[in-house]
Design a protein around this motif. Structure first.
Motif, short mmCIF file in Angstrom:
data_model
loop_
_atom_site.label_atom_id
_atom_site.label_comp_id
_atom_site.label_asym_id
_atom_site.label_seq_id
_atom_site.Cartn_x
_atom_site.Cartn_y
_atom_site.Cartn_z
N LEU A 50 0.74 -1.16 0.06
CA LEU A 50 0.01 0.06 0.03
C LEU A 50 0.85 1.20 -0.15
CD1 LEU A 50 -2.57 -1.33 2.82
CD2 LEU A 50 -2.82 -0.91 0.19
N LEU A 51 0.26 2.20 -0.65
CA LEU A 51 0.78 3.86 -0.29
C LEU A 51 0.25 4.00 1.00
CD1 LEU A 51 -0.15 5.00 -3.92
CD2 LEU A 51 1.80 3.61 -3.37
N ARG A 78 -1.23 7.86 0.87
CA ARG A 78 -2.17 8.44 -0.03
C ARG A 78 -3.42 7.77 0.53
NH1 ARG A 78 -0.30 12.69 -2.13
NH2 ARG A 78 -2.18 12.50 -3.32
N ILE A 124 -8.86 5.64 -1.46
CA ILE A 124 -9.20 5.61 -3.00
C ILE A 124 -8.16 5.33 -3.91
CG2 ILE A 124 -10.67 7.00 -4.48
CD1 ILE A 124 -11.82 8.49 -2.37
N GLU A 125 -7.39 6.13 -3.72
CA GLU A 125 -6.03 6.13 -4.79
C GLU A 125 -5.52 4.70 -4.85
OE1 GLU A 125 -3.15 9.00 -4.69
OE2 GLU A 125 -4.50 10.67 -4.10
N LEU A 161 -5.68 2.17 -7.92
CA LEU A 161 -4.23 2.56 -8.43
C LEU A 161 -4.04 1.45 -9.61
CD1 LEU A 161 -1.66 4.06 -8.53
CD2 LEU A 161 -0.68 2.50 -7.07
N SER A 162 -4.25 -0.13 -9.59
CA SER A 162 -3.83 -0.81 -10.63
C SER A 162 -4.90 -0.92 -11.59
CB SER A 162 -3.65 -2.35 -9.96
OG SER A 162 -4.77 -2.74 -9.21
N ILE A 169 -6.93 2.01 -12.55
CA ILE A 169 -7.31 3.56 -13.01
C ILE A 169 -7.13 3.77 -14.64
CG2 ILE A 169 -5.23 4.56 -12.60
CD1 ILE A 169 -7.83 6.24 -11.21
N GLU A 203 -15.42 7.53 -9.17
CA GLU A 203 -14.23 6.64 -8.40
C GLU A 203 -14.73 6.39 -7.02
OE1 GLU A 203 -10.54 8.61 -8.19
OE2 GLU A 203 -9.28 6.60 -7.84
N LEU A 206 -9.43 8.33 4.23
CA LEU A 206 -8.13 8.13 4.92
C LEU A 206 -7.43 7.31 4.34
CD1 LEU A 206 -10.27 7.29 8.07
CD2 LEU A 206 -9.03 9.44 7.82
N LYS A 231 -8.51 -3.95 -4.13
CA LYS A 231 -7.61 -3.71 -5.15
C LYS A 231 -8.21 -4.72 -6.31
CE LYS A 231 -3.29 -2.45 -5.38
NZ LYS A 231 -1.97 -1.61 -5.19
#
Lengths: 506, 332
Positions: free
Chosen positions: A345-346, A349, A352-353, A357-358, A360, A376, A396, A413
């Motif tokens: 994980l980031l 960030r 949601i992001e 991510l993989s 988008i 989104e 969060l 994800k």
């Protein structure tokens, strides 16, 4: 074993918030005894040794040394009583030499100036006494893992007053030859009257080393037995006992066409040596084995993280050997790594992001360039609700969530795009029972709609209860392929280790 | 009543960071110290002066977001300035009648050279895994040396008046052209960073490069691109500055690498990568120039000004740490 008792553990309890990690554990350790702690992951072994080594504070209970209560507030305090631990995670500084590491935080000095000569001499003496063939001047970074393990052990011996030595799966990364050397060392320590608390999953080791065995299950003390009084089967029975089966759902497997196949795969890391597996749609494949057995790296290789040197990967009837993660994801295969913080994980960030991510780059909520943030968020909120993410706030960042909920974020994800094969590497590490059951039910649902799942896990019940086919790995090879009725704890464990005959041949 | 004000202040501090507070504080203090400070003329002036730093800082932000930084932005400005000036001078002697075409060719050549330098940085960092510090420092020295060598250390003047008149001193509806260009760049970059897939990937690469890779992102590509974008923006700033001073100079960018990093840090961009946004960086760069302007008007000695800027940078970073702590303590 009628020697005198040096260490007594009385009614030890450890609670993390509302979770009981250790419940009323009592056992004792004799002079020159090897006492094995035996139990599944999460049974409380690590908590126990961590308390005795001074790294964790017990909620209740006491530890007695020579009949007197001692307070184990820190690792230093434990060391001052002659209690040293060698944990699975090394605490060595790679850019320092062996001797510098040996005396880290106990440097010999005069008014703050290092007495390098004394330090060197002392290091030579320790290494000589232990019969370790190590150059005290070499940098730890250049040592093999086994040699680093030796340094770690030597560190435990640096105090003359060593009374209790704690070893946490010390042979997990050692070759047979190195293991033999370690055994010699343990014998030597034992003959000096050092009491040894030893954690292992290997039956051979218990056979060879143990005097007594204390069995833990779900944080509870089960019993302490003399090695000579029990056999392997009894031990395994004691370890597993009655497992709470409800958290595992009943799954209707419906194997369909072949999705993924590896043929005689050998990889650059050297961890996978010759592995052939087959994965069909509608199947849950379990990969079991020790750390470093290749169970994780076969998946990493398929996903493009460990280059294949030999062999072939076929996915959806196409040769996908040495594809990149990007290609595999676009082709409907995703690998969710075991370590959320490092690879998953980031942490800074928002969720949601992380979740999108993989996926988008597809047109789900973007026109291939610009992102439609509203769409989104709405889309991901629905998924988060489904997995009952707590707290249910996807704006969060993952660092604000508990381990179990971080795991849910990772799992999400794989749900954004329609994946065909989802590989879960240790999906429930550090995850509480409630979340586990959510995760297991998700796996069931995914399998029943015809997706293929690979579960790589050190948690045996997980593999046993979820998988329709299990590959057991040892040393970079598949040691067993079990299906249906054959998937029993006994069968899996029997193949966990190098076959006994092989060990003796060497 | 008092309590709710403090609570609100605390909340907005957590939300916005320290920069807005510093800006307001600076404006209040300088307004008191100098009657010339809070005027339209002065703010137009500050806006124009800040354009160069704003543009470079936005570029710098891209490399910071990926977890690196670019120490060569000053040298990129220098080489672009020198290249453009030399090209314009050279072609003016051949085609004295087509001034605008010559200027255009000159600008293109400067930006192309900038891209080239950015590509070298980017290749080193992404493909060969050289640390951004070493890579961009080495490139900076090399490129600066080349710029000095090409000019012999002497400014290249004799640029056509049209060049400076438009890009240096021109206005449109009373707004200076450089300010308009800066606004345009800031807006485009804001969209790029905050609303496109590209931006997401930049954040992901800097936020956790392993996780980004495992999510199917070609991280090398985004590392590389960050240095290219940074270089293009540095080159553009270099050209605007060249137009402003009316000559191509190798020495015009020396202070920018550190100032642009400072502007980003004050704006809350993380040195570890993955955190920061264009809006704040624009404010951060503007704030630094505003401080310099205010201190000039308040007749604070220039050596002391350097001290103040240094202290501010440290205060901003400390405040950011405090903010992180508050954020963590308010977690669920």
């Amino acid at each position: 074993m009628s020697q005198k008792i040096i260490l007594e553990i009385k009614n030890l309890c450890k609670e993390y918030f509302s979770i009981t990690a250790l419940d009323d554990l009592s056992f004792d350790l004799g002079e020159g005894e090897i006492h094995v702690l035996f139990g599944e992951n999460g049974a409380g072994k690590s908590t126990t040794i961590s308390i005795i080594a001074g790294a964790t504070k017990a909620t209740r209970g006491e530890v007695l040394l020579d009949g007197e209560i001692i307070s184990l507030d820190s690792v230093q305090a434990a060391r001052s009583y002659g209690i040293s631990a060698v944990f699975q995670e090394f605490s060595l500084i790679e850019n320092m030499t062996v001797e510098e590491n040996l005396f880290l935080s106990a440097e010999k000095n005069t008014l703050g100036l290092l007495n390098k000569k004394d330090l060197h001499d002392a290091a030579v003496k320790i290494l000589h006494d232990l019969d370790f063939d190590l150059n005290p001047k070499s940098k730890v970074a250049y040592l093999t893992r086994a040699e680093q393990q030796m340094v770690e052990i030597a560190k435990a011996f640096r105090e003359d007053s060593l009374r209790v030595l704690i070893l946490d799966e010390p042979t997990a990364s050692l070759t047979d030859k190195e293991t033999q050397q370690l055994y010699k060392l343990i014998d030597k320590a034992r003959s000096k009257g050092v009491g040894i608390i030893y954690i292992t999953h290997r039956m051979e080791e218990i056979d060879y080393l143990a005097d007594r065995i204390t069995i833990l299950r779900d944080g509870k003390f089960i019993t302490t037995v003399n090695k000579k009084d029990v056999c392997e089967t009894e031990l395994i029975e004691l370890m597993t006992g009655r497992v709470i089966d409800q958290i595992f759902p009943d799954i209707n497997y419906n194997p369909k066409d072949l999705l993924l196949e590896t043929e005689n795969l050998k990889t650059q890391s050297g961890i996978v040596k010759d592995v052939s597996i087959k994965v069909h749609r509608g199947e849950i494949i379990g990969l079991a084995g020790l750390v470093g057995s290749g169970k994780s790296f076969i998946a990493r290789s398929v996903f493009g993280l460990d280059k294949a040197l030999k062999g072939k990967v076929t996915y959806k009837n196409e040769n996908c050997t040495n594809s990149t993660p990007k290609q595999m994801i676009n082709n409907g295969l995703i690998y969710l790594p075991p370590n959320r913080k490092e690879e998953g994980l980031l942490m800074d960030r928002n969720s949601i992001e992380n979740i999108s991510l993989s996926a988008i780059h597809s047109n789900k909520f973007s026109n291939y360039t610009l992102i439609n943030a509203k769409k989104e968020k709405e889309y991901i909120q629905v998924l988060a609700d489904k997995l009952s993410l707590y707290p249910n706030n996807i704006t969060l960042s993952p660092k604000h969530f508990s381990g179990g909920n971080q795991q849910k974020i990772m799992l999400l994800k794989s749900l954004i795009e329609d994946m065909d094969l989802i590989i879960l590497d240790e999906p429930t590490v550090g995850v509480d029972v409630g979340t586990r059951s959510v995760i297991y039910n998700l796996i069931k649902d995914l399998c029943e709609v015809g997706k293929a799942i690979i579960i790589i896990s050190s948690d045996l019940p997980e593999v046993l209860n979820l998988a329709s086919k299990v590959y057991v790995f040892y040393g970079g090879y598949i040691q067993a392929e079990l299906e249906g009725e054959e998937i029993t704890e006994q069968n899996v464990l029997n193949n966990f280790f190098e076959k006994r005959n092989n060990l003796h041949e060497q | 009543m008092n309590n709710s004000i403090t609570a609100n202040l605390k909340l907005s501090f957590i939300k916005l960071g320290v920069l807005p507070f510093l800006l307001i504080l600076a404006i209040v203090v300088f307004s008191i110290l100098s009657s010339n400070f809070l005027t339209v003329d002065n703010f137009t002036n500050v806006a124009r002066q800040s354009t160069y730093l704003v543009i470079i800082s936005i570029g710098q932000m891209f490399t910071l977001l990926t977890g690196g930084f670019d120490l060569s932005v000053g040298s990129i400005m220098a080489i672009s300035s020198v290249t453009t000036a030399m090209t314009i001078v050279f072609f003016t002697t051949i085609f004295p009648d087509s001034v605008y075409l010559v200027i255009l060719v000159g600008l293109m050549s400067g930006i192309l050279v900038g891209i080239l330098v950015g590509a070298i940085n980017g290749l080193g960092v992404s493909l060969f895994d050289v640390s951004p510090f070493i890579m961009t420092m080495g490139v900076s020295s090399t490129v600066f040396g080349i710029a000095l060598y090409l000019t012999g250390g002497v400014p290249i003047s004799d640029l056509p008046d049209e060049f400076s008149d438009f890009f240096g001193y021109g206005t449109l509806f009373d707004v200076p052209i450089p300010v308009l260009i800066t606004l345009f760049i800031a807006f485009t970059m804001y969209i790029l960073v905050s609303h496109t897939i590209y931006g997401r990937y930049v954040y992901a690469t800097g936020g956790n490069i392993k996780a980004a890779k495992l999510s199917g992102i070609s991280t090398k590509k985004y590392l590389f691109m960050a240095y290219i974008i940074c270089a293009i923006l540095a080159a553009v700033a270099g050209l605007l500055l060249t137009a402003r001073i009316g000559s191509g100079e190798a020495n015009l960018g020396a202070s920018f690498p550190l100032e642009s990093i400072a502007a980003c840090i004050i704006a809350g961009v993380s040195l570890r990568g993955g955190i920061g946004n264009v809006q704040s960086v624009v404010l951060g760069a503007f704030f630094i120039i505003l401080m310099q302007n205010g201190m000039n008007l308040a007749q604070i000695e220039s050596y002391l000004q350097i001290v103040v800027i240094g202290i501010l940078l440290i205060v901003a970073v400390l405040a950011d740490k405090l903010r992180e702590k508050l954020l963590d303590s308010t977690k669920i």
